[in-house]
Design a protein around this motif. Structure first.
Motif, PDB file in Angstrom:
ATOM      1  N   ASP A 123      -3.365  26.404  -5.706  1.00 41.67           N
ATOM      2  CA  ASP A 123      -4.328  27.432  -5.317  1.00 41.67           C
ATOM      3  C   ASP A 123      -5.617  26.734  -4.899  1.00 41.67           C
ATOM      4  OD1 ASP A 123      -6.198  29.456  -5.132  1.00 41.67           O
ATOM      5  OD2 ASP A 123      -5.591  30.463  -6.986  1.00 41.67           O
ATOM      6  N   ARG A 124      -5.771  26.567  -3.569  1.00 43.64           N
ATOM      7  CA  ARG A 124      -6.911  25.802  -3.056  1.00 43.64           C
ATOM      8  C   ARG A 124      -8.228  26.491  -3.384  1.00 43.64           C
ATOM      9  NH1 ARG A 124      -7.502  21.561   0.355  1.00 43.64           N
ATOM     10  NH2 ARG A 124      -5.280  21.380   0.696  1.00 43.64           N
ATOM     11  N   GLU A 125      -8.241  27.815  -3.234  1.00 40.95           N
ATOM     12  CA  GLU A 125      -9.473  28.566  -3.455  1.00 40.95           C
ATOM     13  C   GLU A 125     -10.008  28.352  -4.872  1.00 40.95           C
ATOM     14  OE1 GLU A 125     -10.227  33.165  -2.898  1.00 40.95           O
ATOM     15  OE2 GLU A 125      -8.852  32.320  -1.406  1.00 40.95           O
ATOM     16  N   ASN A 126      -9.110  28.445  -5.848  1.00 44.21           N
ATOM     17  CA  ASN A 126      -9.549  28.320  -7.241  1.00 44.21           C
ATOM     18  C   ASN A 126      -9.331  26.924  -7.814  1.00 44.21           C
ATOM     19  OD1 ASN A 126     -10.365  31.104  -7.583  1.00 44.21           O
ATOM     20  ND2 ASN A 126      -8.190  31.579  -7.397  1.00 44.21           N
ATOM     21  N   ARG A 127      -8.963  25.972  -6.923  1.00 39.31           N
ATOM     22  CA  ARG A 127      -8.828  24.580  -7.348  1.00 39.31           C
ATOM     23  C   ARG A 127      -7.831  24.415  -8.477  1.00 39.31           C
ATOM     24  NH1 ARG A 127     -12.923  19.961  -7.022  1.00 39.31           N
ATOM     25  NH2 ARG A 127     -11.700  18.914  -8.598  1.00 39.31           N
ATOM     26  N   VAL A 128      -6.665  25.044  -8.334  1.00 39.23           N
ATOM     27  CA  VAL A 128      -5.669  24.957  -9.407  1.00 39.23           C
ATOM     28  C   VAL A 128      -4.639  23.874  -9.076  1.00 39.23           C
ATOM     29  CG1 VAL A 128      -3.861  26.175 -10.689  1.00 39.23           C
ATOM     30  CG2 VAL A 128      -5.939  27.391  -9.972  1.00 39.23           C
ATOM     31  N   TYR A 129      -4.520  22.913  -9.985  1.00 43.86           N
ATOM     32  CA  TYR A 129      -3.480  21.902  -9.876  1.00 43.86           C
ATOM     33  C   TYR A 129      -2.457  22.143 -10.984  1.00 43.86           C
ATOM     34  CZ  TYR A 129      -5.797  19.047  -6.372  1.00 43.86           C
ATOM     35  OH  TYR A 129      -6.330  18.603  -5.198  1.00 43.86           O
ATOM     36  N   ARG A 130      -1.153  22.038 -10.599  1.00 40.37           N
ATOM     37  CA  ARG A 130      -0.108  22.187 -11.615  1.00 40.37           C
ATOM     38  C   ARG A 130       0.780  20.953 -11.642  1.00 40.37           C
ATOM     39  NH1 ARG A 130       0.347  27.013 -13.947  1.00 40.37           N
ATOM     40  NH2 ARG A 130      -0.828  28.713 -12.988  1.00 40.37           N
ATOM     41  N   CYS A 131       1.183  20.587 -12.846  1.00 40.29           N
ATOM     42  CA  CYS A 131       2.113  19.477 -13.036  1.00 40.29           C
ATOM     43  C   CYS A 131       3.408  19.797 -12.278  1.00 40.29           C
ATOM     44  CB  CYS A 131       2.396  19.331 -14.536  1.00 40.29           C
ATOM     45  SG  CYS A 131       3.702  18.164 -14.925  1.00 40.29           S
ATOM     46  N   ILE A 132       3.941  18.830 -11.511  1.00 38.00           N
ATOM     47  CA  ILE A 132       5.163  19.133 -10.748  1.00 38.00           C
ATOM     48  C   ILE A 132       6.366  19.294 -11.668  1.00 38.00           C
ATOM     49  CG2 ILE A 132       4.398  18.035  -8.596  1.00 38.00           C
ATOM     50  CD1 ILE A 132       6.478  15.755  -9.345  1.00 38.00           C
ATOM     51  N   TYR A 133       6.286  18.760 -12.879  1.00 36.18           N
ATOM     52  CA  TYR A 133       7.437  18.831 -13.794  1.00 36.18           C
ATOM     53  C   TYR A 133       7.449  20.138 -14.581  1.00 36.18           C
ATOM     54  CZ  TYR A 133       7.424  13.926 -12.598  1.00 36.18           C
ATOM     55  OH  TYR A 133       7.423  12.764 -11.893  1.00 36.18           O
ATOM     56  N   CYS A 134       6.370  20.421 -15.289  1.00 33.56           N
ATOM     57  CA  CYS A 134       6.390  21.586 -16.196  1.00 33.56           C
ATOM     58  C   CYS A 134       5.589  22.753 -15.643  1.00 33.56           C
ATOM     59  CB  CYS A 134       5.849  21.194 -17.569  1.00 33.56           C
ATOM     60  SG  CYS A 134       4.095  20.808 -17.550  1.00 33.56           S
ATOM     61  N   GLU A 135       4.871  22.544 -14.537  1.00 33.53           N
ATOM     62  CA  GLU A 135       4.045  23.565 -13.887  1.00 33.53           C
ATOM     63  C   GLU A 135       2.841  24.002 -14.730  1.00 33.53           C
ATOM     64  OE1 GLU A 135       6.450  26.409 -11.172  1.00 33.53           O
ATOM     65  OE2 GLU A 135       7.822  25.865 -12.786  1.00 33.53           O
ATOM     66  N   ALA A 136       2.526  23.252 -15.791  1.00 29.43           N
ATOM     67  CA  ALA A 136       1.319  23.581 -16.565  1.00 29.43           C
ATOM     68  C   ALA A 136       0.103  23.293 -15.702  1.00 29.43           C
ATOM     69  CB  ALA A 136       1.274  22.764 -17.847  1.00 29.43           C
ATOM     70  N   GLU A 137      -0.916  24.140 -15.885  1.00 31.33           N
ATOM     71  CA  GLU A 137      -2.138  23.977 -15.109  1.00 31.33           C
ATOM     72  C   GLU A 137      -2.959  22.824 -15.681  1.00 31.33           C
ATOM     73  OE1 GLU A 137      -5.931  26.769 -14.058  1.00 31.33           O
ATOM     74  OE2 GLU A 137      -4.042  27.783 -14.458  1.00 31.33           O
ATOM     75  N   SER A 138      -3.521  22.017 -14.794  1.00 32.40           N
ATOM     76  CA  SER A 138      -4.374  20.926 -15.253  1.00 32.40           C
ATOM     77  C   SER A 138      -5.682  21.537 -15.748  1.00 32.40           C
ATOM     78  CB  SER A 138      -4.664  19.983 -14.088  1.00 32.40           C
ATOM     79  OG  SER A 138      -6.009  19.594 -14.115  1.00 32.40           O
ATOM     80  N   ASN A 139      -6.207  21.041 -16.860  1.00 41.27           N
ATOM     81  CA  ASN A 139      -7.484  21.598 -17.312  1.00 41.27           C
ATOM     82  C   ASN A 139      -8.570  20.525 -17.350  1.00 41.27           C
ATOM     83  OD1 ASN A 139      -6.339  20.265 -19.415  1.00 41.27           O
ATOM     84  ND2 ASN A 139      -5.924  22.102 -20.622  1.00 41.27           N
ATOM     85  N   GLU A 140      -8.490  19.611 -16.411  1.00 44.08           N
ATOM     86  CA  GLU A 140      -9.557  18.594 -16.327  1.00 44.08           C
ATOM     87  C   GLU A 140     -10.582  19.010 -15.295  1.00 44.08           C
ATOM     88  OE1 GLU A 140      -8.393  14.479 -15.965  1.00 44.08           O
ATOM     89  OE2 GLU A 140      -6.815  14.788 -17.429  1.00 44.08           O
TER      90      GLU A 140
END
Ligand SMILES: [Zn+2]
Lengths: 140, 304
Positions: A123-140
């Protein structure tokens, strides 16, 4: 603006959010270079009000994905023989490998140490990155 | 060669195609009994799941192929600390296709990155279980004649129920779907399912704690297990558990052509008396699971 010798061959990292230049300096391991490096803090900027600039007097390769992830508003100027030959606007990278770590204890990366931690921009707008393996959202 | 890791790896067109093949297998099983002669399926179950493994194995046997594998990590080299990549590279020398279950999320993706043969995710922790979703979709198609235009209720533990999240993801690509979410407050659907799936795809949805209030609106009721350990207090569990048990009495107000589904195993959330009701579809769902796995393996193995 302060007077700093123009560089002949090298790069200028411009439009850094004011106060962020030292963080970038460490992130890019610039302390390991022996060329001259100028760090300009709180330079006046039309767009940002204030900005930081890093000038590196050597044609080094910079990990643009890391920079784009830290601050997509940064621009990179490449100088050759005293002439600006390339001006690059950064953006959030689609794929980010080896920069942030997945912290999900149920993720396969938690048990397989050799696996590269790779994230995908979902999600570019909200700057969301997800792990490609587990799809958990990065919280850094 | 392609793998199936996440249900969204398949386009709606490919899902349609799998459903058509599965329907054809159901009509004419003999025509398929030799399709995978000489092919080998490896079932690599790093954590036990007897029913999923049996479904894959039965599917391959009914296609005329053979099966090898292990059914728990203790009996595999993973117990000795071998990486997923190494295990997969080894097994790829013996098998034509792999069905893999693993307690860690993303392990099947790692497997698919380390082999040329197709990997089917047979469940990775609480994350994905795409062949369960395919079984659900085939069941909906067979009961309702289409994957469009119906109201589906999800009831029970919607917080941890991965089958619910995957099915919602799959259904969010179809037209005219209405979703009713029935759960105790503590076990409500996670926010990202609402924002990233339902709202983003403009799927109409409502949330409630009472099944009886909404049961008459439903075309499909997807039940899930409410596990005791998910509750904050024993008191809360005892207060709520009965409201999420489906029995004949609750079905009185339901539509005559309601389809009651459940990913199984059930504990007590559907009373046994419902089994004889024509609306109970959960054992058909198990059978459909085998047929859709047959269709899937034919596709991934590129068998005509
Ligand atoms: Zn992860």
């Amino acid at each position: 603006m302060m007077n700093i010798d123009p560089i002949k061959n090298g790069i200028v990292i411009d439009h850094i959010k004011a106060g962020k230049s030292m963080e970038l300096y460490h992130y890019l391991n610039l302390e390991n270079l022996d060329c001259s490096i100028a760090i300009i803090k709180n330079a006046p900027s039309k767009k940002l009000g204030k900005k930081d600039i890093i000038k590196i007097d050597a044609a080094i390769n910079i990990d643009l994905d890391v920079l784009g992830y830290i601050d997509p508003d940064i621009t990179i100027d490449t100088i050759k023989d005293g002439v600006l030959v390339d001006k690059r606007h950064l953006e959030l990278p689609e794929i980010l490998t080896g920069v942030i770590k997945c912290k999900n204890p149920r993720c396969i990366t938690s048990t397989e140490q050799e696996l590269a931690h790779t994230f995908k921009l979902t999600d570019r707008e909200n700057r969301v990155y997800r792990c490609i393996y587990c799809e958990a959202e990065s919280n850094e | 060669m392609r793998s199936l890791i996440n249900i969204l790896d398949l386009s709606t067109g490919e899902i349609e195609e799998l459903i058509q093949v599965a329907n054809d297998i159901i009509k004419n099983p003999k025509a398929y009994s030799d399709k995978c002669r000489g092919k080998k399926l490896a079932t690599l179950f790093f954590e036990p799941s007897t029913r999923t493994r049996l479904s894959f194995e039965a599917a391959m046997y009914e296609l005329g192929g053979n099966v090898l594998g292990f059914s728990e990590a203790m009996s595999s080299s993973a117990a000795k600390g071998e990486s997923v990549a190494d295990t997969i590279k080894t097994v790829s020398c013996y098998a034509d296709i792999i069905a893999m279950r693993h307690p860690k999320e993303g392990a099947p993706l790692v497997a698919s990155m380390n082999t040329e043969i197709p990997i089917i995710n047979a469940g990775d922790g609480g994350h994905n279980h795409p062949t369960q979703t395919l079984a659900d979709l085939l069941t909906i198609y067979r009961e309702k004649g289409s994957l469009n235009n119906f109201t589906i209720g999800f009831c029970g533990d919607l917080k941890f129920g991965r089958t619910v999240h995957s099915l919602i993801a799959a259904l969010s690509r179809y037209e005219g779907i209405k979703v009713v979410l029935v759960s105790p407050k503590e076990l409500r659907i996670p926010n990202y399912v609402k924002t990233e799936l339902l709202e983003k795809n403009k799927i109409e949805f409502t949330e409630t704690t009472e099944l009886e209030e909404v049961i008459s609106e439903l075309d499909i009721l997807y039940m899930t297990r409410v596990q005791r350990e998910r509750f904050f207090s024993e008191e809360e569990y005892l207060r709520l558990k009965d409201s999420y048990i489906l029995n004949e009495e609750k079905l009185i107000n339901a539509k005559k052509d309601l389809a009651v589904m459940h990913p199984l195993p059930r504990v007590n959330e559907i009373s046994v008396s419902v089994d004889n009701d024509d609306r109970a579809c959960y054992f058909k769902q198990v059978l459909n699971g085998k047929y859709i796995r047959m269709a899937l393996m034919l596709k991934l193995l590129e068998v005509e």
